[in-house]
Design an enzyme around this catalytic site. Structure first.
Site, PDB file in Angstrom:
ATOM      1  N   GLY A  91       4.322 -13.465  -5.159  1.00  0.00           N
ATOM      2  CA  GLY A  91       5.525 -13.301  -5.980  1.00  0.00           C
ATOM      3  C   GLY A  91       5.830 -14.523  -6.816  1.00  0.00           C
ATOM      4  N   CYS A 141      -1.357 -13.573   1.020  1.00  0.00           N
ATOM      5  CA  CYS A 141      -2.328 -12.548   0.629  1.00  0.00           C
ATOM      6  C   CYS A 141      -3.719 -13.129   0.465  1.00  0.00           C
ATOM      7  CB  CYS A 141      -1.854 -11.872  -0.666  1.00  0.00           C
ATOM      8  SG  CYS A 141      -3.033 -10.697  -1.295  1.00  0.00           S
ATOM      9  N   CYS A 151      -4.131 -10.149   2.980  1.00  0.00           N
ATOM     10  CA  CYS A 151      -4.885  -9.012   2.443  1.00  0.00           C
ATOM     11  C   CYS A 151      -6.374  -9.293   2.204  1.00  0.00           C
ATOM     12  CB  CYS A 151      -4.319  -8.565   1.096  1.00  0.00           C
ATOM     13  SG  CYS A 151      -2.608  -8.945   0.805  1.00  0.00           S
ATOM     14  N   LYS A 159      -8.476 -10.401   5.303  1.00  0.00           N
ATOM     15  CA  LYS A 159      -8.435  -9.245   6.212  1.00  0.00           C
ATOM     16  C   LYS A 159      -9.392  -8.164   5.747  1.00  0.00           C
ATOM     17  CE  LYS A 159      -6.095  -5.986   5.152  1.00  0.00           C
ATOM     18  NZ  LYS A 159      -4.681  -5.745   5.277  1.00  0.00           N
ATOM     19  N   ALA A 166       9.655 -27.859  -0.239  1.00  0.00           N
ATOM     20  CA  ALA A 166      10.863 -27.949  -1.063  1.00  0.00           C
ATOM     21  C   ALA A 166      12.082 -27.486  -0.282  1.00  0.00           C
ATOM     22  CB  ALA A 166      10.682 -27.098  -2.311  1.00  0.00           C
ATOM     23  N   TYR A 175       0.666  -2.242  11.267  1.00  0.00           N
ATOM     24  CA  TYR A 175      -0.591  -2.002  10.543  1.00  0.00           C
ATOM     25  C   TYR A 175      -1.543  -3.169  10.748  1.00  0.00           C
ATOM     26  CZ  TYR A 175       0.450  -5.028   6.444  1.00  0.00           C
ATOM     27  OH  TYR A 175       0.696  -6.092   5.619  1.00  0.00           O
ATOM     28  N   GLU A 193      -5.330  -2.939  12.115  1.00  0.00           N
ATOM     29  CA  GLU A 193      -6.443  -3.471  11.320  1.00  0.00           C
ATOM     30  C   GLU A 193      -7.286  -4.438  12.136  1.00  0.00           C
ATOM     31  OE1 GLU A 193      -4.474  -3.114   6.880  1.00  0.00           O
ATOM     32  OE2 GLU A 193      -4.241  -4.998   7.939  1.00  0.00           O
ATOM     33  N   GLY A 236       5.297  -8.594  14.060  1.00  0.00           N
ATOM     34  CA  GLY A 236       6.290  -8.752  12.998  1.00  0.00           C
ATOM     35  C   GLY A 236       6.286 -10.144  12.405  1.00  0.00           C
ATOM     36  N   HIS A 248     -16.506  17.860  -6.744  1.00  0.00           N
ATOM     37  CA  HIS A 248     -17.263  18.325  -5.593  1.00  0.00           C
ATOM     38  C   HIS A 248     -18.609  17.628  -5.523  1.00  0.00           C
ATOM     39  CE1 HIS A 248     -18.248  21.153  -2.443  1.00  0.00           C
ATOM     40  NE2 HIS A 248     -19.412  21.365  -3.019  1.00  0.00           N
ATOM     41  N   GLU A 285     -11.188  16.122  -3.013  1.00  0.00           N
ATOM     42  CA  GLU A 285     -10.939  17.445  -3.592  1.00  0.00           C
ATOM     43  C   GLU A 285     -10.048  18.302  -2.695  1.00  0.00           C
ATOM     44  OE1 GLU A 285     -14.314  20.258  -3.935  1.00  0.00           O
ATOM     45  OE2 GLU A 285     -15.407  18.978  -2.528  1.00  0.00           O
TER      46      GLU A 285
HETATM   47  C1  LIG Z   1      -2.726 -10.295   8.092  1.00  0.00           C
HETATM   48  C2  LIG Z   1      -2.011  -9.764   6.874  1.00  0.00           C
HETATM   49  C3  LIG Z   1      -2.585  -8.774   6.135  1.00  0.00           C
HETATM   50  C4  LIG Z   1      -1.936  -8.276   5.011  1.00  0.00           C
HETATM   51  N1  LIG Z   1      -2.541  -7.280   4.312  1.00  0.00           N
HETATM   52  C5  LIG Z   1      -1.949  -6.792   3.211  1.00  0.00           C
HETATM   53  C6  LIG Z   1      -2.576  -5.764   2.444  1.00  0.00           C
HETATM   54  O1  LIG Z   1      -3.663  -5.301   2.785  1.00  0.00           O
HETATM   55  N2  LIG Z   1      -1.944  -5.329   1.332  1.00  0.00           N
HETATM   56  C7  LIG Z   1      -0.736  -5.828   0.929  1.00  0.00           C
HETATM   57  O2  LIG Z   1      -0.211  -5.403  -0.103  1.00  0.00           O
HETATM   58  N3  LIG Z   1      -0.106  -6.786   1.658  1.00  0.00           N
HETATM   59  C8  LIG Z   1      -0.690  -7.283   2.772  1.00  0.00           C
HETATM   60  N4  LIG Z   1      -0.075  -8.271   3.478  1.00  0.00           N
HETATM   61  C9  LIG Z   1       1.258  -8.735   3.055  1.00  0.00           C
HETATM   62  C10 LIG Z   1       1.152  -9.722   1.878  1.00  0.00           C
HETATM   63  O3  LIG Z   1       0.265 -10.760   2.208  1.00  0.00           O
HETATM   64  C11 LIG Z   1       2.530 -10.260   1.563  1.00  0.00           C
HETATM   65  O4  LIG Z   1       3.406  -9.187   1.333  1.00  0.00           O
HETATM   66  C12 LIG Z   1       2.526 -11.153   0.323  1.00  0.00           C
HETATM   67  O5  LIG Z   1       1.631 -12.224   0.448  1.00  0.00           O
HETATM   68  C13 LIG Z   1       3.939 -11.670   0.072  1.00  0.00           C
HETATM   69  O6  LIG Z   1       3.946 -12.556  -1.013  1.00  0.00           O
HETATM   70  P1  LIG Z   1       5.103 -13.625  -1.157  1.00  0.00           P
HETATM   71  O7  LIG Z   1       4.922 -14.227  -2.504  1.00  0.00           O
HETATM   72  O8  LIG Z   1       6.398 -13.014  -0.820  1.00  0.00           O
HETATM   73  O9  LIG Z   1       4.845 -14.708  -0.013  1.00  0.00           O
HETATM   74  P2  LIG Z   1       3.565 -15.521   0.415  1.00  0.00           P
HETATM   75  O10 LIG Z   1       2.327 -14.973  -0.181  1.00  0.00           O
HETATM   76  O11 LIG Z   1       3.632 -15.631   1.882  1.00  0.00           O
HETATM   77  O12 LIG Z   1       3.786 -16.955  -0.252  1.00  0.00           O
HETATM   78  C14 LIG Z   1       4.796 -17.818   0.163  1.00  0.00           C
HETATM   79  C15 LIG Z   1       4.323 -19.240  -0.055  1.00  0.00           C
HETATM   80  O13 LIG Z   1       5.424 -20.131   0.085  1.00  0.00           O
HETATM   81  C16 LIG Z   1       4.969 -21.322   0.697  1.00  0.00           C
HETATM   82  N5  LIG Z   1       6.154 -21.985   1.245  1.00  0.00           N
HETATM   83  C17 LIG Z   1       6.970 -21.527   2.234  1.00  0.00           C
HETATM   84  N6  LIG Z   1       8.007 -22.369   2.408  1.00  0.00           N
HETATM   85  C18 LIG Z   1       7.860 -23.360   1.500  1.00  0.00           C
HETATM   86  C19 LIG Z   1       8.632 -24.518   1.163  1.00  0.00           C
HETATM   87  N7  LIG Z   1       9.775 -24.797   1.802  1.00  0.00           N
HETATM   88  N8  LIG Z   1       8.180 -25.329   0.185  1.00  0.00           N
HETATM   89  C20 LIG Z   1       7.030 -25.064  -0.470  1.00  0.00           C
HETATM   90  N9  LIG Z   1       6.265 -23.977  -0.214  1.00  0.00           N
HETATM   91  C21 LIG Z   1       6.685 -23.132   0.748  1.00  0.00           C
HETATM   92  C22 LIG Z   1       3.965 -20.800   1.731  1.00  0.00           C
HETATM   93  O14 LIG Z   1       3.079 -21.828   2.113  1.00  0.00           O
HETATM   94  C23 LIG Z   1       3.282 -19.685   0.952  1.00  0.00           C
HETATM   95  O15 LIG Z   1       2.132 -20.154   0.275  1.00  0.00           O
HETATM   96  C24 LIG Z   1      -0.691  -8.804   4.615  1.00  0.00           C
HETATM   97  C25 LIG Z   1      -0.100  -9.831   5.357  1.00  0.00           C
HETATM   98  C26 LIG Z   1      -0.749 -10.311   6.486  1.00  0.00           C
HETATM   99  C27 LIG Z   1      -0.106 -11.406   7.276  1.00  0.00           C
END
Ligand SMILES: Cc1cc2nc3c(=O)[nH]c(=O)nc-3n(C[C@H](O)[C@H](O)[C@H](O)COP(=O)(O)OP(=O)(O)OC[C@H]3O[C@@H](n4cnc5c(N)ncnc54)[C@H](O)[C@@H]3O)c2cc1C
Length: 455
Positions: A16, A43, A48, A51, A115, A177, A181, A264, A438, A443
């Site tokens: 995000g 991710c 993702c 995994k 941060a 999930y 997995e 969770g 097919h 299908e």
């Molecule tokens: C094992 C596993 C498998 C998954 N498989 C899938 C899948 O197949 N498909 C799918 O759509 N989703 C999957 N997900 C979920 C997906 O990874 C998350 O929904 C997605 O990464 C969320 O993105 P985000 O930007 O919210 O947070 P994140 O990607 O978690 O990024 C947050 C970042 O913030 C950083 N951070 C945190 N606090 C601070 C701070 N105070 N200062 C500086 N940096 C900080 C962290 O280090 C991290 O890099 C999976 C998750 C897991 C755990």
């Protein structure tokens, strides 16, 4: 001239945060992003992508067996966990670099470190102070573990990706999930896998037929699933293995080499200084936001897992893009969370979009169900006893297809296509009017004629 160092300061360079920051930079905003781990977030680094790579690896075991039915003789096949992990690590390093480059190309300043907000416009990263007009919280989540005796011996998905060797016997705790997995991954790669889940069926929130079907298929692959089972204590034995005290097995003990909790994830909001600023958090610590991802403090936004809504990468990306659009693209952009498709990369995989049968019944009163289970063509020669489930949930009043669910090979790929039809509000007659391809499994989604008996 603005009194702030940046127009946007993003905390967290995951799915995000990176999307919002890049887009904002491309719109010409002055943007900085802080990351205290590796660029790419969950991710890319521990979610993702790794995994799915491990899940491909696990599937080769079956592919090699299945090949026999197609005339192949494979004399010797051996698997190396260290080789898989090294190759996976090389790929995620490559992807992390691509993310970092993309940020740099969009003119986004990357700041390494943790941060924390000092006030609504000031961020501290170590000794450094930076000010910004807008702040985006994109800090994601972290796996949570219960406080039971011996929990320090247990791992989560984070550590599962880095194990030095493949454990011989694995206990996976949880019915999520991610639990399903990893059960498929460890089992496919040759470990003896037990799943212990407190609830009455795995995959809470998914369609009940999907839950039962996946459970049965996992059992056929020799994954042992304990339902209504609780892990109470973990002890390390002198030989290094683990002894787990849990309900649901004879003698209430289980010996294993690794215990992985997939019970969770908690939003990363502790120590960010949010509550001190009056940013409202929910009971789980997730940032409460409106449909524009704006928190209770108007210049502070939050996207992705930290908002504790739909915890999926494409959703975090959508939300990040919407914030950039709202702030710098000149269009107030809400995020539509309806009909988000998702997958479970279990063995076999699940694909799902829209309402489950029970959700549809609760919402619409009446539902029409069309479903089929069948042995896929491939397994007529492989001999494998694996069945595919496909199911459509239809609103009888409008004939609109409100849910589509599948368990079986390629389900995530197939459901991604079906999701367009569900999102577009297409009806069962429009599905029926579509000619199938097919011979495919897909299908079946356009040839389901008989309504299943009402339950
Ligand atoms: C094992 C596993 C498998 C998954 N498989 C899938 C899948 O197949 N498909 C799918 O759509 N989703 C999957 N997900 C979920 C997906 O990874 C998350 O929904 C997605 O990464 C969320 O993105 P985000 O930007 O919210 O947070 P994140 O990607 O978690 O990024 C947050 C970042 O913030 C950083 N951070 C945190 N606090 C601070 C701070 N105070 N200062 C500086 N940096 C900080 C962290 O280090 C991290 O890099 C999976 C998750 C897991 C755990």
């Amino acid at each position: 001239m603005t009194r702030f160092d940046y127009d946007l300061f993003t905390i967290g360079a995951g799915s995000g945060g990176v999307r919002a920051s890049r887009m904002a930079g491309q719109f010409g905003a002055r943007v900085a992003i802080a990351e205290n781990d590796r660029i790419g977030g969950t991710c890319v680094i521990r979610g993702c992508i790794p995994k799915k790579l491990l899940s491909y690896a696990a599937h080769y075991a079956e592919d090699l067996e299945d090949a026999r039915g197609f005339g192949w003789t494979i004399e010797s096949a051996a698997f190396s966990w260290p080789a898989l992990i090294a190759n996976k690590n090389r790929e995620i390093a490559r992807l992390s670099d691509i993310y970092a480059d993309a940020l740099a190309k969009a003119g986004v300043a990357t700041i390494e470190g943790t941060a924390k907000l000092l006030d609504a416009h000031t961020v501290a990263i170590g000794e450094r102070r930076v000010t910004a007009q807008n702040i985006l919280i994109a800090t994601g989540g972290w796996p949570s573990k219960p406080e039971i005796p011996g929990i320090e011996h247990a791992i989560t998905s984070n550590e599962a990706f880095e194990l030095p060797e493949l454990p011989r016997r694995v206990l996976i705790v949880g019915g999520s999930y991610i639990a399903a997995e990893f059960a498929g991954i460890f089992n496919g790669l040759g470990a003896e896998v037990t799943v212990s889940y407190r609830g009455e069926q795995i995959l809470r929130g998914f369609d009940d037929d999907v839950r039962r079907h996946l459970h049965d298929e996992m059992k056929k692959k020799r994954v042992r699933i304990l339902l209504e089972s609780d892990v109470l204590r973990i002890d390390r034995r002198t030989d290094g293995s683990l002894e787990v005290n849990l309900t649901g097995v004879p003698g209430n003990t289980l010996a294993c080499d690794a215990v992985m909790f997939a019970t969770g994830r908690t939003p990363n909001t502790a120590r960010l200084g949010l509550t001190e600023l009056g940013v409202e958090l929910d009971e789980e610590g997730g940032v409460v936001v409106d449909r524009f991802c704006r928190s209770s403090v108007p210049n502070i936004y939050a996207v992705g897992d930290v908002t504790h809504r739909i915890e999926l990468t494409p959703v975090a990306i959508r939300e990040g893009a919407a914030v950039a659009m709202t702030l710098f693209g000149g269009v107030e952009t809400p995020v539509d969370h309806d009909d988000v498709p998702s997958a479970v990369f279990s063995q076999p995989p699940v694909g799902t979009v829209g309402l489950s049968e029970s959700e549809a019944a609760a919402k619409l009163g009446e539902v029409d169900i069309y479903k089929t289970t069948f042995r896929p063509l491939r397994h007529t020669l492989s001999g494998r006893d694996e069945r595919t489930l496909m199911k459509l949930v239809v609103d009888p009043a409008t004939q609109r297809v409100v849910g589509a669910h599948m368990v079986g090979a390629d389900a995530p790929e197939i459901i991604q296509g079906i999701a367009i039809a569900v999102k577009a509000g297409l009806t069962k007659p429009q599905f029926d009017a579509t000619v199938g391809i097919h011979p495919t499994a897909a299908e079946e989604f356009v040839t389901l004629r008989e309504k299943a008996a009402a339950k």
